[in-house]
Design an enzyme around this catalytic site. Structure first.
Site, mmCIF file in Angstrom:
data_model
loop_
_atom_site.group_PDB
_atom_site.id
_atom_site.type_symbol
_atom_site.label_atom_id
_atom_site.label_comp_id
_atom_site.label_asym_id
_atom_site.label_seq_id
_atom_site.Cartn_x
_atom_site.Cartn_y
_atom_site.Cartn_z
ATOM 1 C CG ASP A 30 -2.199 0.799 1.006
ATOM 2 O OD1 ASP A 30 -2.083 2.037 0.894
ATOM 3 O OD2 ASP A 30 -3.283 0.214 0.901
ATOM 4 C CD GLU A 151 -13.414 -9.975 -4.550
ATOM 5 O OE1 GLU A 151 -12.304 -10.402 -4.898
ATOM 6 O OE2 GLU A 151 -14.320 -10.731 -4.146
ATOM 7 C CD GLU A 155 -17.129 -2.994 2.821
ATOM 8 O OE1 GLU A 155 -17.613 -2.432 3.802
ATOM 9 O OE2 GLU A 155 -16.618 -2.375 1.863
ATOM 10 C CG ASN A 211 -22.380 -4.255 -7.131
ATOM 11 O OD1 ASN A 211 -22.675 -5.307 -6.563
ATOM 12 N ND2 ASN A 211 -21.260 -3.612 -6.895
ATOM 13 C CG PHE A 254 -30.200 -8.101 -2.326
ATOM 14 C CD1 PHE A 254 -29.609 -6.853 -2.432
ATOM 15 C CD2 PHE A 254 -29.435 -9.157 -1.856
ATOM 16 C CE1 PHE A 254 -28.286 -6.666 -2.072
ATOM 17 C CE2 PHE A 254 -28.115 -8.983 -1.491
ATOM 18 C CZ PHE A 254 -27.529 -7.730 -1.606
ATOM 19 C CG LEU A 255 -37.247 -9.449 -2.712
ATOM 20 C CD1 LEU A 255 -38.307 -10.510 -3.012
ATOM 21 C CD2 LEU A 255 -37.517 -8.204 -3.568
ATOM 22 C CB CYS A 265 -19.984 -1.785 -3.986
ATOM 23 S SG CYS A 265 -18.280 -2.195 -3.636
ATOM 24 N NE ARG A 332 -15.550 2.651 1.745
ATOM 25 C CZ ARG A 332 -14.650 1.903 1.087
ATOM 26 N NH1 ARG A 332 -13.860 2.450 0.184
ATOM 27 N NH2 ARG A 332 -14.540 0.617 1.338
#
Ligand SMILES: NC(=O)c1ccc[n+]([C@@H]2O[C@H](COP(=O)([O-])OP(=O)(O)OC[C@H]3O[C@@H](n4cnc5c(N)ncnc54)[C@H](O)[C@@H]3O)[C@@H](O)[C@H]2O)c1
Length: 438
Positions: A30, A151, A155, A211, A254-255, A265, A332
């Site tokens: 990094d 990717e 998370e 996404n 996801f409902l 993301c 974020r």
């Protein structure tokens, strides 16, 4: 095989540690000295369940090292994974400066053939442009192949996702690079992980499409929750979501209604896909609508608070959950942070608690009008209202009677629908869920 990972954020760190656990020798690098120093001291800069353990194990076995000496790490490996940040720029497209800088560094440091693997989420065509740039080297300079390997980790369950991915997408025009990538991921191939070998452009698009599809699903159920609210107590979005999910063509994931999607993301990638498609003269209206709905969904939570409290100025509001989702410290684009910002502007005093994201939220929200608490019951003390913004498991099991005793008021806004509305009512709360009532 030696590999180098550039970038030790959520993606780079999990990828590096995961690859080391698969038996490769990994150098995680990094440009942030402080981050690398703390990793060398055994401190993990992010909250990610299971990560500390695999980092410790692989460091002990000598397969994982952390360094800021990028040129040396690049020279010592065959494959370089680029996992640097691609935050959105002012035009809604990802800012690729970190990616270009990383690739330039690879070109300058390499002393032989390298495979450059782009893990960062980048617009369609980026891998090809990077390959063109790497080809414009003086005669006799080392050769490069570029691979797009997007990717998909989530998370909060990133380690689990690394070892049991739904699929591994490898976009490259080079047979040699494809063979090396297959070798790298061989242990996952052996446990039947589906592999998709394709062009770099398709690989890049797959990431954005995945996404954006999730974004559409969330905005869809959020709008239906809003409709249930409008219909009244006889309509319950949970019953609706359950029944919808029983259709395998729809699926139950996801409902879950809420204050809208956040994180590093979904918002960034769905906005970017809208821009990318527009640039090709092919508007993606469904994705655009999902983005638009999401931008406003958190306002529902503010409205519910206003409805419960009468007015917001000078009210004390407890906010439970600041991370954009449970099991992470990432704030974020967190809707909870946005809700805090609006409530503070409206003159509320805030008492907040999150099991993992206190430090990261504090960096964003500062001190003004904020009370940072060490546990949920402390946060709700003398509050006029409590709002649940993140579905941490520990919030599901809070003692509602104790909560009520600690609070001054009786307003409970359950922005993630994690409580039992009937129980909340029994303990004397006025309960406001998303698309369902007490
Ligand atoms: N976070 C996620 O859940 C997730 C999931 C899938 C894909 N992605 C994508 O992966 C990429 C990385 O995401 P993240 O959340 O890990 O980012 P991050 O911002 O947490 O980490 C990026 C790291 O890269 C470092 N860096 C910048 N330039 C560098 C250079 N030249 N050499 C070495 N290191 C450098 C930064 O110092 C930082 O530590 C982004 O493109 C993101 O969109 C993220």
């Amino acid at each position: 095989m030696h590999v180098t990972v550039m970038g030790t954020g959520y993606v780079g760190l999990v990828t590096g540690a995961g690859l080391a656990d698969l038996g490769l020798t990994v150098s995680c690098t990094d440009v942030n000295d402080e981050k690398i120093r703390s990793l060398q001291d055994g401190q993990i800069p992010i909250y990610e369940p299971g990560l500390e353990e695999i980092i410790r194990r692989n460091r002990e076995r000598g397969r994982l090292a952390f360094s800021t000496r990028l040129p040396e790490a690049i020279r010592n490996c065959l494959v370089v994974f680029v996992a640097v940040g691609t935050e959105a720029g002012p035009d809604g497209l990802p800012d690729l400066r970190q990616v270009w800088a990383a690739v330039d560094m690879i070109a300058e440091s390499a002393d032989g053939y390298k495979i450059v693997v782009i893990k960062s989420t980048v617009p369609v065509g980026t891998a090809r442009r990077l390959a063109d740039r790497l080809r414009q080297r003086p005669p006799g300079a080392p050769q490069f192949d570029v691979v797009s390997n997007p990717e998909f980790l989530r998370e909060g369950s990133a380690v689990e996702d690394f070892f049991h991915p739904n699929r591994i997408v490898i976009g490259t025009l080079s047979d040699r690079a494809a063979a090396v990538m297959k070798d790298i991921y061989r242990p996952l191939y052996l446990i039947q992980t589906p592999f998709v070998f394709t062009t770099p452009e398709s690989a890049e698009l797959i990431k954005y499409a995945a996404n954006s599809y999730l974004a559409i699903k969330i905005s869809f159920i959020n709008e239906l929750a809003n409709l249930c609210d409008a219909i009244g107590p006889s309509a319950d979005v949970h019953v609706l979501a359950h029944a919808l999910g029983l259709d395998p063509r729809i699926g139950s994931k996801f409902l879950h209604p809420g204050p809208g999607f956040g994180g590093s993301c979904l918002p960034k990638d769905s906005r970017a896909l809208v821009r990318i498609a527009a640039a090709y003269g092919c508007p993606l209206r469904t994705v655009g609508a999902a983005v638009e709905v999401n931008e406003r969904q958190f306002e529902r939570v503010i409205e519910k608070l206003r409805q419960g409290l009468g007015s917001l100025p000078a009210k004390t509001v407890a906010v439970l959950g600041l991370a954009f989702k449970p099991n992470t410290d990432d704030v974020r684009e967190s809707r909870a942070v946005r809700i805090c910002e609006v409530l503070r502007r409206e003159g509320c005093l805030l008492q907040v608690f999150d099991p993992a994201a206190m430090a990261s939220a504090r960096r964003l929200l500062g001190e003004d009008g904020m009370g940072y608490c060490s546990e949920a019951y402390e946060a709700v003390k003398n509050a006029d209202a409590t709002v649940f913004c993140t579905e941490w498991n520990e919030f599901r099991n809070l003692d509602l009677q104790r909560l009520k005793q600690h609070m001054r008021g009786d307003v409970l806004v359950d922005a993630k629908n994690i409580l039992d509305p009937a129980a909340a009512k029994r303990w004397g709360f006025r309960y406001f869920g998303m698309g369902r009532s007490a």
